[in-house]
Design an enzyme around this catalytic site. Structure first.
Site, PDB file in Angstrom:
ATOM      1  N   ASP A 105      67.200  57.324  28.702  1.00 45.46           N
ATOM      2  CA  ASP A 105      68.577  57.286  29.185  1.00 45.46           C
ATOM      3  C   ASP A 105      68.741  56.238  30.273  1.00 45.46           C
ATOM      4  O   ASP A 105      68.233  56.408  31.385  1.00 45.46           O
ATOM      5  CB  ASP A 105      68.959  58.673  29.714  1.00 45.46           C
ATOM      6  CG  ASP A 105      70.375  58.730  30.248  1.00 45.46           C
ATOM      7  OD1 ASP A 105      71.199  57.880  29.865  1.00 45.46           O
ATOM      8  OD2 ASP A 105      70.663  59.624  31.065  1.00 45.46           O
ATOM      9  N   SER A 108      70.570  57.334  33.834  1.00 38.43           N
ATOM     10  CA  SER A 108      69.961  58.145  34.889  1.00 38.43           C
ATOM     11  C   SER A 108      68.609  57.531  35.230  1.00 38.43           C
ATOM     12  O   SER A 108      68.175  56.575  34.585  1.00 38.43           O
ATOM     13  CB  SER A 108      69.801  59.607  34.443  1.00 38.43           C
ATOM     14  OG  SER A 108      68.895  59.719  33.355  1.00 38.43           O
ATOM     15  N   ASN A 110      65.620  59.620  36.624  1.00 36.80           N
ATOM     16  CA  ASN A 110      64.522  60.553  36.850  1.00 36.80           C
ATOM     17  C   ASN A 110      63.899  61.016  35.536  1.00 36.80           C
ATOM     18  O   ASN A 110      64.568  61.077  34.506  1.00 36.80           O
ATOM     19  CB  ASN A 110      65.006  61.775  37.626  1.00 36.80           C
ATOM     20  CG  ASN A 110      65.326  61.447  39.069  1.00 36.80           C
ATOM     21  OD1 ASN A 110      66.444  61.041  39.373  1.00 36.80           O
ATOM     22  ND2 ASN A 110      64.358  61.604  39.955  1.00 36.80           N
ATOM     23  N   TRP A 112      62.047  64.297  33.752  1.00 33.02           N
ATOM     24  CA  TRP A 112      61.750  65.714  33.862  1.00 33.02           C
ATOM     25  C   TRP A 112      61.411  66.284  32.496  1.00 33.02           C
ATOM     26  O   TRP A 112      61.894  65.818  31.471  1.00 33.02           O
ATOM     27  CB  TRP A 112      62.890  66.496  34.509  1.00 33.02           C
ATOM     28  CG  TRP A 112      64.184  66.532  33.747  1.00 33.02           C
ATOM     29  CD1 TRP A 112      65.275  65.736  33.931  1.00 33.02           C
ATOM     30  CD2 TRP A 112      64.523  67.439  32.680  1.00 33.02           C
ATOM     31  NE1 TRP A 112      66.275  66.079  33.065  1.00 33.02           N
ATOM     32  CE2 TRP A 112      65.837  67.120  32.271  1.00 33.02           C
ATOM     33  CE3 TRP A 112      63.854  68.477  32.042  1.00 33.02           C
ATOM     34  CZ2 TRP A 112      66.497  67.807  31.246  1.00 33.02           C
ATOM     35  CZ3 TRP A 112      64.496  69.156  31.004  1.00 33.02           C
ATOM     36  CH2 TRP A 112      65.807  68.820  30.629  1.00 33.02           C
ATOM     37  N   TYR A 148      74.418  71.042  34.667  1.00 32.35           N
ATOM     38  CA  TYR A 148      75.023  70.616  33.414  1.00 32.35           C
ATOM     39  C   TYR A 148      76.439  71.149  33.306  1.00 32.35           C
ATOM     40  O   TYR A 148      76.872  71.968  34.115  1.00 32.35           O
ATOM     41  CB  TYR A 148      74.199  71.137  32.217  1.00 32.35           C
ATOM     42  CG  TYR A 148      72.798  70.625  32.205  1.00 32.35           C
ATOM     43  CD1 TYR A 148      72.517  69.385  31.660  1.00 32.35           C
ATOM     44  CD2 TYR A 148      71.769  71.373  32.752  1.00 32.35           C
ATOM     45  CE1 TYR A 148      71.227  68.900  31.663  1.00 32.35           C
ATOM     46  CE2 TYR A 148      70.479  70.898  32.752  1.00 32.35           C
ATOM     47  CZ  TYR A 148      70.208  69.659  32.203  1.00 32.35           C
ATOM     48  OH  TYR A 148      68.940  69.185  32.208  1.00 32.35           O
ATOM     49  N   ASP A 289      74.938  52.385  28.584  1.00 33.96           N
ATOM     50  CA  ASP A 289      74.369  53.731  28.704  1.00 33.96           C
ATOM     51  C   ASP A 289      73.867  54.220  27.353  1.00 33.96           C
ATOM     52  O   ASP A 289      74.659  54.563  26.474  1.00 33.96           O
ATOM     53  CB  ASP A 289      75.434  54.687  29.257  1.00 33.96           C
ATOM     54  CG  ASP A 289      74.904  56.088  29.532  1.00 33.96           C
ATOM     55  OD1 ASP A 289      73.717  56.345  29.252  1.00 33.96           O
ATOM     56  OD2 ASP A 289      75.678  56.927  30.035  1.00 33.96           O
ATOM     57  N   THR A 292      74.812  58.009  25.685  1.00 33.53           N
ATOM     58  CA  THR A 292      76.020  58.440  24.982  1.00 33.53           C
ATOM     59  C   THR A 292      76.218  57.569  23.753  1.00 33.53           C
ATOM     60  O   THR A 292      75.759  56.423  23.707  1.00 33.53           O
ATOM     61  CB  THR A 292      77.271  58.366  25.878  1.00 33.53           C
ATOM     62  OG1 THR A 292      78.419  58.783  25.121  1.00 33.53           O
ATOM     63  CG2 THR A 292      77.515  56.963  26.375  1.00 33.53           C
TER      64      THR A 292
END
Length: 417
Positions: A105, A108, A110, A112, A148, A289, A292
């Protein structure tokens, strides 16, 4: 004369081989990660509206907070169970490696993944990270929570080795999910998210994975690129994430470069955006991005587009065909990037829906309706983006240098007979 011609032909072929070898050598230094999409991926009016609303959650909450003050310390990052339009691929964490599917992505920053300590339903259906099984695990213990649209995940930061495309980052900080609230994550085909935005977008001072690759000298160039094949519709091969540069055989012509205007998201400035000959915007910011599939426009610009098609607030209108509809034309650095209506309009019987939607923001978001048509280079070192039309050809690494040499030798043999 015949000998002279043959000598010139031999020289030309030798130079061709040398150039091909040089290009193949550059391509060989690239690190590739195959990316995939759901076999059940199919757009519907419900799915488009749901994705639009999730993008609103992602950017709407980030917009109202400073980059250092995300929701509970981590940026908002929505998931969807509407056939999982996101691109995802394989990584490993730990020693010995534990394998995960993650969404790559660029919206963003990070990384996880779920932990074995997570007892929520979504974690039970996904690969989970076992810190006790990794000899390279280091404790961190900082709490995090990700919010979320219809739920949240929370857990603690950890440190371990992370491998992507054959490159292993030492001591990468990432989030372990311990608790999930809501059903978003249950049906997702990926286990977690690997953010590829700039460090300014990352929470808790975490250095993103690709920046650590640069810092640790793992890539030849501080560049990664995305090739999203056939607009992401191929089931077994959705394209490639390429680390360390770009593969020129995957796009046509040269790359058009544009500076990043704000190095947090991959944001740049467009010259203009048109539908056919109708100018919709001038000088607006846009974000590339991969998280999406839609194109998202500011409300006023969407209203202008909707009026052209007599579409409602969800972009739905009556239609019989997309063939006579105008192109979407995005002008970047005085170069036109054209998207036919068959890519930005989804037809279902006598109804069509715009894959251009709007949320409450003053910039454009270019998802894979755009990125699936244009190879995109994310140049971290020079803080710029490069775009070029994709081609459907195989890369030099897939063709193989030996095949090029075989063709040359066959041609040379014909010259001497």
């Amino acid at each position: 004369m015949s000998f002279h011609f043959s000598a010139l032909a031999l020289l030309a072929l030798t130079l061709t081989v040398l150039l091909a070898a040089s290009e193949a050598s550059k391509v060989a230094r690239l690190h590739r990660i195959a990316i995939h999409r759901s076999a059940n991926f199919k757009r519907s009016q419900k799915a488009v509206v749901a994705e639009r609303d999730l993008v609103q959650t992602k950017y709407g909450q980030n917009k109202t907070q400073s980059l250092s003050q995300k929701a509970n310390g981590y940026p908002v990052e929505p998931l969807s169970n509407f056939d999982n339009y996101q691109y995802y691929g394989n990584i490993s964490i730990g020693t010995p490696p534990q394998y995960f599917m993650v969404q790559f992505d660029t919206g963003s920053s990070n990384l996880w993944i779920p932990s074995t300590s997570c007892t929520s339903a979504g974690c039970a259906d996904h690969q989970t990270y076992n810190q006790t099984a990794s000899s390279s695990y280091q404790a961190n213990g900082t709490y995090f929570s990700i919010t979320y649209g219809t739920g949240s995940v929370s857990g603690y930061l950890a440190v371990d080795s992370v491998s992507v495309g054959g490159l292993t980052v030492a001591s990468q900080k990432f989030g372990q999910v311990y608790t999930e609230i809501g059903t978003n994550f249950v049906d997702a085909l990926f286990d977690g998210i690997l953010g590829m935005g700039f460090p300014a977008l990352a929470a808790d001072g975490v250095v993103p994975v690709f920046q650590n690759m640069i810092n640790q000298g793992l890539v030849a160039n501080p560049v990664f690129s995305f090739y999203l094949r056939d607009n992401g519709s191929t089931v077994n091969y959705g394209g490639e994430l390429i680390l360390g540069g770009s593969d020129p055989s995957l796009y046509r012509g040269g790359l058009t470069y544009v500076p990043v205007s704000q190095p947090a998201y991959w944001q740049f400035i467009t010259d203009s955006i048109k539908i056919g000959s109708t100018v919709v915007s001038v000088g607006d910011a846009a974000i590339a991005d991969t998280g999406t599939s839609l194109i998202i426009a500011p409300q006023a610009d969407f209203d202008t587009i909707a009026a052209i098609f007599s579409a409602d607030s969800n972009g739905v209108f009556y239609c019989t065909s997309t063939k006579s509809m105008p192109d979407l034309v995005i002008n970047i650095q005085a170069v036109e990037f054209r998207i036919p209506a068959s890519y930005y309009v989804e037809r279902d019987g006598s109804e069509c829906q715009l894959l251009i939607q709007s949320i409450n923001q003053n910039f454009w978001i270019m998802g894979d309706v755009f990125l699936g048509r244009f190879y995109t280079e994310f140049d971290v070192g020079n803080q710029r983006l490069g775009f070029a039309p994709v081609n459907g050809a195989f890369s030099l690494s897939q063709i193989g240098l030996w095949k090029i040499l075989a063709l040359v030798m066959a041609f040379m043999a014909g010259l001497w007979w």
